[in-house]
Write a protein that holds these residues in place. Structure first.
Motif, PDB file in Angstrom:
ATOM      1  N   GLN A 281       0.835  -1.203   0.000  1.00  0.00           N
ATOM      2  CA  GLN A 281       0.000   0.000   0.000  1.00  0.00           C
ATOM      3  C   GLN A 281       0.871   1.255   0.000  1.00  0.00           C
ATOM      4  O   GLN A 281       0.559   2.230  -0.674  1.00  0.00           O
ATOM      5  CB  GLN A 281      -0.945   0.010   1.205  1.00  0.00           C
ATOM      6  N   ALA A 282       1.963   1.246   0.758  1.00  0.00           N
ATOM      7  CA  ALA A 282       2.885   2.391   0.772  1.00  0.00           C
ATOM      8  C   ALA A 282       3.521   2.577  -0.596  1.00  0.00           C
ATOM      9  O   ALA A 282       3.686   3.705  -1.068  1.00  0.00           O
ATOM     10  CB  ALA A 282       3.955   2.199   1.845  1.00  0.00           C
ATOM     11  N   LEU A 283       3.866   1.473  -1.258  1.00  0.00           N
ATOM     12  CA  LEU A 283       4.423   1.539  -2.608  1.00  0.00           C
ATOM     13  C   LEU A 283       3.436   2.172  -3.581  1.00  0.00           C
ATOM     14  O   LEU A 283       3.826   2.930  -4.477  1.00  0.00           O
ATOM     15  CB  LEU A 283       4.805   0.130  -3.078  1.00  0.00           C
ATOM     16  N   LEU A 284       2.150   1.906  -3.384  1.00  0.00           N
ATOM     17  CA  LEU A 284       1.113   2.480  -4.235  1.00  0.00           C
ATOM     18  C   LEU A 284       0.744   3.903  -3.825  1.00  0.00           C
ATOM     19  O   LEU A 284      -0.025   4.573  -4.516  1.00  0.00           O
ATOM     20  CB  LEU A 284      -0.148   1.607  -4.196  1.00  0.00           C
ATOM     21  N   GLY A 285       1.264   4.358  -2.702  1.00  0.00           N
ATOM     22  CA  GLY A 285       0.953   5.703  -2.236  1.00  0.00           C
ATOM     23  C   GLY A 285      -0.387   5.803  -1.538  1.00  0.00           C
ATOM     24  O   GLY A 285      -1.010   6.860  -1.530  1.00  0.00           O
ATOM     25  N   LEU A 286      -0.837   4.705  -0.954  1.00  0.00           N
ATOM     26  CA  LEU A 286      -2.121   4.670  -0.263  1.00  0.00           C
ATOM     27  C   LEU A 286      -1.913   4.354   1.213  1.00  0.00           C
ATOM     28  O   LEU A 286      -0.989   3.615   1.567  1.00  0.00           O
ATOM     29  CB  LEU A 286      -3.028   3.596  -0.876  1.00  0.00           C
ATOM     30  N   PRO A 287      -2.775   4.857   2.083  1.00  0.00           N
ATOM     31  CA  PRO A 287      -2.680   4.469   3.496  1.00  0.00           C
ATOM     32  C   PRO A 287      -3.126   3.017   3.668  1.00  0.00           C
ATOM     33  O   PRO A 287      -3.867   2.486   2.844  1.00  0.00           O
ATOM     34  CB  PRO A 287      -3.644   5.426   4.190  1.00  0.00           C
ATOM     35  N   ALA A 288      -2.672   2.391   4.740  1.00  0.00           N
ATOM     36  CA  ALA A 288      -3.035   1.004   5.014  1.00  0.00           C
ATOM     37  C   ALA A 288      -3.678   0.919   6.397  1.00  0.00           C
ATOM     38  O   ALA A 288      -3.092   0.375   7.326  1.00  0.00           O
ATOM     39  CB  ALA A 288      -1.805   0.116   4.935  1.00  0.00           C
ATOM     40  N   PRO A 289      -4.894   1.447   6.544  1.00  0.00           N
ATOM     41  CA  PRO A 289      -5.499   1.490   7.875  1.00  0.00           C
ATOM     42  C   PRO A 289      -5.954   0.132   8.393  1.00  0.00           C
ATOM     43  O   PRO A 289      -5.945  -0.108   9.583  1.00  0.00           O
ATOM     44  CB  PRO A 289      -6.693   2.425   7.695  1.00  0.00           C
ATOM     45  N   ASP A 290      -6.352  -0.782   7.519  1.00  0.00           N
ATOM     46  CA  ASP A 290      -6.871  -2.077   7.958  1.00  0.00           C
ATOM     47  C   ASP A 290      -6.186  -3.194   7.169  1.00  0.00           C
ATOM     48  O   ASP A 290      -6.543  -3.483   6.024  1.00  0.00           O
ATOM     49  CB  ASP A 290      -8.385  -2.123   7.749  1.00  0.00           C
ATOM     50  N   VAL A 291      -5.191  -3.802   7.792  1.00  0.00           N
ATOM     51  CA  VAL A 291      -4.397  -4.838   7.128  1.00  0.00           C
ATOM     52  C   VAL A 291      -5.256  -6.044   6.755  1.00  0.00           C
ATOM     53  O   VAL A 291      -5.082  -6.629   5.683  1.00  0.00           O
ATOM     54  CB  VAL A 291      -3.202  -5.252   8.026  1.00  0.00           C
ATOM     55  N   ALA A 292      -6.208  -6.411   7.607  1.00  0.00           N
ATOM     56  CA  ALA A 292      -7.072  -7.560   7.309  1.00  0.00           C
ATOM     57  C   ALA A 292      -7.902  -7.305   6.056  1.00  0.00           C
ATOM     58  O   ALA A 292      -8.087  -8.205   5.229  1.00  0.00           O
ATOM     59  CB  ALA A 292      -7.973  -7.861   8.500  1.00  0.00           C
TER      60      ALA A 292
ATOM     61  N   GLY B 254     -10.514   8.272  -6.291  1.00  0.00           N
ATOM     62  CA  GLY B 254      -9.373   8.502  -5.417  1.00  0.00           C
ATOM     63  C   GLY B 254      -8.343   9.411  -6.039  1.00  0.00           C
ATOM     64  O   GLY B 254      -7.802  10.313  -5.393  1.00  0.00           O
ATOM     65  N   ILE B 255      -8.065   9.201  -7.308  1.00  0.00           N
ATOM     66  CA  ILE B 255      -7.091  10.046  -8.006  1.00  0.00           C
ATOM     67  C   ILE B 255      -7.632  11.465  -8.164  1.00  0.00           C
ATOM     68  O   ILE B 255      -6.928  12.449  -7.941  1.00  0.00           O
ATOM     69  CB  ILE B 255      -6.719   9.430  -9.375  1.00  0.00           C
ATOM     70  N   LEU B 256      -8.907  11.589  -8.541  1.00  0.00           N
ATOM     71  CA  LEU B 256      -9.498  12.924  -8.742  1.00  0.00           C
ATOM     72  C   LEU B 256      -9.604  13.727  -7.451  1.00  0.00           C
ATOM     73  O   LEU B 256      -9.431  14.945  -7.464  1.00  0.00           O
ATOM     74  CB  LEU B 256     -10.878  12.795  -9.388  1.00  0.00           C
ATOM     75  N   THR B 257      -9.894  13.053  -6.338  1.00  0.00           N
ATOM     76  CA  THR B 257     -10.038  13.772  -5.070  1.00  0.00           C
ATOM     77  C   THR B 257      -8.709  13.965  -4.356  1.00  0.00           C
ATOM     78  O   THR B 257      -8.645  14.677  -3.366  1.00  0.00           O
ATOM     79  CB  THR B 257     -11.006  13.035  -4.121  1.00  0.00           C
ATOM     80  N   GLY B 258      -7.664  13.323  -4.820  1.00  0.00           N
ATOM     81  CA  GLY B 258      -6.357  13.479  -4.199  1.00  0.00           C
ATOM     82  C   GLY B 258      -6.092  12.510  -3.064  1.00  0.00           C
ATOM     83  O   GLY B 258      -5.033  12.569  -2.445  1.00  0.00           O
TER      84      GLY B 258
END
Length: 139
Positions: free
Chosen positions: A35-46, A95-99
């Motif tokens: 998720q970090a590689l994709l630039g996204l947060p990882a709030p819930d690993v499950a 997601g991309i449009l809203t930033g």
């Protein structure tokens, strides 16, 4: 009616398998890092691992569909893949449009768009062929 899969359908199934392997392995084996590689947060690993499981399911479904090569056996997998990819396209695009998602996800968004609407086209095409043959039989 021609029972075998079209070239477009086979191409889309293969096109689903290869990126799916990369993302499924990333989501299951290293969800936070991927998720970090994709630039996204990882709030819930499950939840991220569950998405990886769904991707493995789509990979297996696509592979079994290619092996079967019979429309009557693979239409449900095609409907699943169309739905999954269209929903992902909408989610990634928003997601991309809203930033809230990295613009680096644009290639992934394009892949899900091509697969989702490609599978939807295959479903529509098969439905149109079936209706046409029914109309011919009535005449």
């Amino acid at each position: 009616m021609n029972e075998s899969l079209t070239r477009l359908h086979r191409f889309l199934l293969w096109f689903t398998i290869f990126p799916g392997i990369v993302f499924a392995l990333g989501f299951v084996l290293a969800p936070v890092e991927f998720q970090a590689l994709l630039g996204l947060p990882a709030p819930d690993v499950a939840a991220i691992r569950a998405v990886g499981g769904f991707l493995f399911g789509s990979i297996v479904g696509a592979a079994l569909s290619l092996r079967s090569n019979k429309w009557s056996e693979v239409w449900i997998t095609t409907a699943y893949l169309a739905t999954w990819n269209i929903i992902n396209t909408v989610g990634l695009g928003l997601g991309i449009l809203t930033g809230s998602a990295s613009p680096a996800l644009l290639p992934n968004t394009i892949i899900t768009f091509v697969c989702g609407f490609g599978f939807a086209y295959v479903l529509w095409q098969r439905r149109s062929v079936r209706v046409t043959q029914r109309q011919i039989q009535e005449v």
